[in-house]
Design an enzyme around this catalytic site. Structure first.
Site, PDB file in Angstrom:
ATOM      1  N   PHE A 151       0.985  -1.409   0.181  1.00 40.46           N
ATOM      2  CA  PHE A 151      -0.248  -0.047   0.115  1.00 40.46           C
ATOM      3  C   PHE A 151       1.150   1.055  -0.108  1.00 40.46           C
ATOM      4  O   PHE A 151       1.190   1.903   0.346  1.00 40.46           O
ATOM      5  CB  PHE A 151      -1.074  -0.355   1.052  1.00 40.46           C
ATOM      6  CG  PHE A 151      -2.135   1.058   1.291  1.00 40.46           C
ATOM      7  CD1 PHE A 151      -3.313   1.064   0.416  1.00 40.46           C
ATOM      8  CD2 PHE A 151      -2.173   1.721   2.506  1.00 40.46           C
ATOM      9  CE1 PHE A 151      -3.933   2.081   1.033  1.00 40.46           C
ATOM     10  CE2 PHE A 151      -2.811   2.943   2.716  1.00 40.46           C
ATOM     11  CZ  PHE A 151      -3.847   2.854   1.700  1.00 40.46           C
ATOM     12  N   GLU A 155       3.902   9.912   2.087  1.00 44.21           N
ATOM     13  CA  GLU A 155       5.122  10.547   1.392  1.00 44.21           C
ATOM     14  C   GLU A 155       6.032  11.086   2.162  1.00 44.21           C
ATOM     15  O   GLU A 155       4.910  11.537   3.990  1.00 44.21           O
ATOM     16  CB  GLU A 155       4.518  11.489   0.357  1.00 44.21           C
ATOM     17  CG  GLU A 155       3.517  10.571  -0.886  1.00 44.21           C
ATOM     18  CD  GLU A 155       3.404  11.794  -1.456  1.00 44.21           C
ATOM     19  OE1 GLU A 155       2.697  11.132  -2.577  1.00 44.21           O
ATOM     20  OE2 GLU A 155       3.340  12.591  -1.692  1.00 44.21           O
ATOM     21  N   ILE A 185       7.207   2.103   3.247  1.00 39.52           N
ATOM     22  CA  ILE A 185       6.192   1.853   2.938  1.00 39.52           C
ATOM     23  C   ILE A 185       6.393   0.006   3.261  1.00 39.52           C
ATOM     24  O   ILE A 185       7.581  -0.597   2.914  1.00 39.52           O
ATOM     25  CB  ILE A 185       5.960   1.802   1.357  1.00 39.52           C
ATOM     26  CG1 ILE A 185       6.340   3.236   1.005  1.00 39.52           C
ATOM     27  CG2 ILE A 185       4.742   0.919   0.478  1.00 39.52           C
ATOM     28  CD1 ILE A 185       4.628   3.379   1.370  1.00 39.52           C
ATOM     29  N   ILE A 367       7.114  -4.648  35.290  1.00 40.73           N
ATOM     30  CA  ILE A 367       6.737  -5.595  36.502  1.00 40.73           C
ATOM     31  C   ILE A 367       8.176  -6.710  36.705  1.00 40.73           C
ATOM     32  O   ILE A 367       8.783  -7.131  37.722  1.00 40.73           O
ATOM     33  CB  ILE A 367       5.722  -6.158  36.142  1.00 40.73           C
ATOM     34  CG1 ILE A 367       4.779  -5.862  36.481  1.00 40.73           C
ATOM     35  CG2 ILE A 367       5.588  -7.854  37.252  1.00 40.73           C
ATOM     36  CD1 ILE A 367       3.459  -6.135  35.528  1.00 40.73           C
ATOM     37  N   GLY A 370      14.252  -5.100  36.315  1.00 42.60           N
ATOM     38  CA  GLY A 370      15.690  -4.712  35.323  1.00 42.60           C
ATOM     39  C   GLY A 370      15.866  -5.839  34.241  1.00 42.60           C
ATOM     40  O   GLY A 370      16.197  -5.535  33.315  1.00 42.60           O
ATOM     41  N   GLU A 393      -2.074   3.906   9.972  1.00 40.17           N
ATOM     42  CA  GLU A 393      -3.059   3.928   9.493  1.00 40.17           C
ATOM     43  C   GLU A 393      -3.257   5.082  10.417  1.00 40.17           C
ATOM     44  O   GLU A 393      -4.757   4.990  10.625  1.00 40.17           O
ATOM     45  CB  GLU A 393      -4.049   2.472  10.153  1.00 40.17           C
ATOM     46  CG  GLU A 393      -4.389   1.717   9.703  1.00 40.17           C
ATOM     47  CD  GLU A 393      -3.679   0.512   8.870  1.00 40.17           C
ATOM     48  OE1 GLU A 393      -1.905   1.364   9.003  1.00 40.17           O
ATOM     49  OE2 GLU A 393      -3.231  -0.539   8.582  1.00 40.17           O
TER      50      GLU A 393
END
Length: 414
Positions: A151, A155, A185, A367, A370, A393
């Site tokens: 798609f 640009e 793209i 959670i 490190g 989108e």
């Protein structure tokens, strides 16, 4: 009906005439019934969790989907699950698509990207707006995975708002000459077909002047740039695409109309927002599961950290987000299928779920402490991967404009 293999499902071979489907595009699309869909869902879950999850680190390290996984996805019909059955796809509607996306989202997002453009923003342009001849030429190949469709809208100066499009298409006799540059793209390095949006004239009272063309990747003047180096989503390839005096025939103009492009882009993007929202729920569920498993086993001072109330509070916030997102996705998908809301609901779902998964991923790292900051730990990869979901989108900011503006317009019309 469906033909079931030993491990994966594929659509039964349809009747053909000269290699093309005989069913008219005017015929209502065949639907997958609940029993068949539940089997599809179960097979997808088994594939994702049993085949792909154990190889996530390999995908991240090589920045590629292994060939055997790609082949398995083709055999399962994943390159065409949202393409109508008359064109060789599975024919899932958007409500079913969303359920499938929540399963696909449980693993590295690059898996879904491999076939996401075929089913989504690229393939749906052809499904919704292509001529019968264009569908016959391309859709079966797209559904089988023989052709990877990209798609080509974004640009350097036109991202979430296609109105700023600068790529030009100029008529030359019976042909069109396309010149411009596209950016970020998805699947461009692998693409066989680019669905290219270009401006044929300035917007006027007759329309937007934005058309969409089908451009084979091997057409003279098409040049794909180097693969982008991204923050995350290793294995999903994006690149710039340059179109320099690319000549295509009149038959390449989608729908045979110069003004189809804008509507095609907006419709495909809106549908894709529900899919991205569902994908976000899948990633959030994975981050939650990783967090619960870690909290139940990791210890501090001889006590499992999951016994600490502040850790439980973080888990509770994650679970609340996941459940709210799942309910919202299902509601938005149902509204799309019923045709009651194809504008505001997709943006609401996309906005909430992509923001939600970012928070859930952040809590997952917290959670883990490190450990969660270390490479080769799933939540570290998820933290990087999901950041992109708030951008494509249409960014979160664009979704807020669509939602807020749409509500005001509804009130004014009412």
């Amino acid at each position: 009906m469906w033909r079931w293999g030993d491990s994966y499902w594929t659509p039964a071979a349809p009747e053909t005439d000269g290699g093309f489907m005989t069913t008219s595009t005017a015929t209502p699309a065949a639907q997958v019934d609940d029993d068949d869909f539940q089997e599809i869902l179960a097979q997808t879950r088994a594939f994702v969790r049993g085949v792909v999850v154990p190889r996530e680190q390999e995908i991240a390290d090589t920045n590629a989907i292994p060939d055997d996984i790609r082949t398995a996805a083709k055999e399962m019909g994943l390159f065409g699950y949202a393409i109508p059955q008359e064109w060789g796809g599975l024919g899932l509607n958007l409500a079913q698509d969303a359920e499938l996306a929540m399963e696909l989202g449980y693993t590295t997002l690059s898996l879904r990207s491999m076939f996401g453009t075929n089913n989504g923003i690229a393939g749906q342009v052809l499904v919704g707006f292509g001529t019968d001849e264009q569908k016959a030429q391309w859709l079966e190949k797209i559904a089988s995975g023989e052709v990877v469709a990209s798609f080509a809208l974004t640009e350097p100066g036109a991202g979430s708002n296609p109105a700023g499009l600068r790529t030009k298409a100029v008529r030359d006799g019976d042909d069109w000459i396309i010149t411009g540059e596209k950016r970020f793209i998805t699947n461009a390095p692998l693409a066989d077909l680019f669905v290219v949006f270009a401006r044929t004239r300035p917007a006027d009272e007759n329309g937007t002047g934005i058309a969409v063309f089908l451009v084979p990747a091997d057409t003279d003047g098409v040049q794909v740039g180097a693969k982008d180096r991204k923050m995350g989503q290793e294995g999903s390839w994006t690149a710039d695409v340059h179109f320099t005096d690319v000549r295509v025939p009149a038959a390449a103009l989608v729908g045979g109309s110069e003004d189809v492009g804008y509507k095609a882009a907006m419709t495909s993007l809106a549908r894709g927002r529900v899919h991205i929202a569902a994908l976000s729920v899948g990633q959030a569920q994975r981050a939650l599961d990783e967090s619960v498993a870690y909290a139940a086993t990791a210890t501090q001072g001889g006590t499992a950290i999951g016994n600490f109330q502040l850790v439980q509070a973080m888990l509770a916030d994650q679970q609340t987000g996941v459940m709210a997102g799942r309910a919202l996705v299902r509601d938005a998908a149902r509204a799309w299928v019923e045709g009651t809301d194809r504008r505001i609901a997709p943006s609401v779902a996309k906005l909430f779920c992509t923001e939600m998964v970012g928070k859930v991923a952040d809590l997952a790292v917290q959670i883990h402490g490190g450990t969660g900051y270390m490479r080769e730990v799933p939540v570290e990869r998820i933290y990087r991967d999901v950041r992109l979901l708030r951008l494509y989108e249409g960014t979160s900011e664009i979704q807020r404009l669509i939602i807020g503006g749409g509500l005001v317009k509804q009130a004014q019309r009412g």
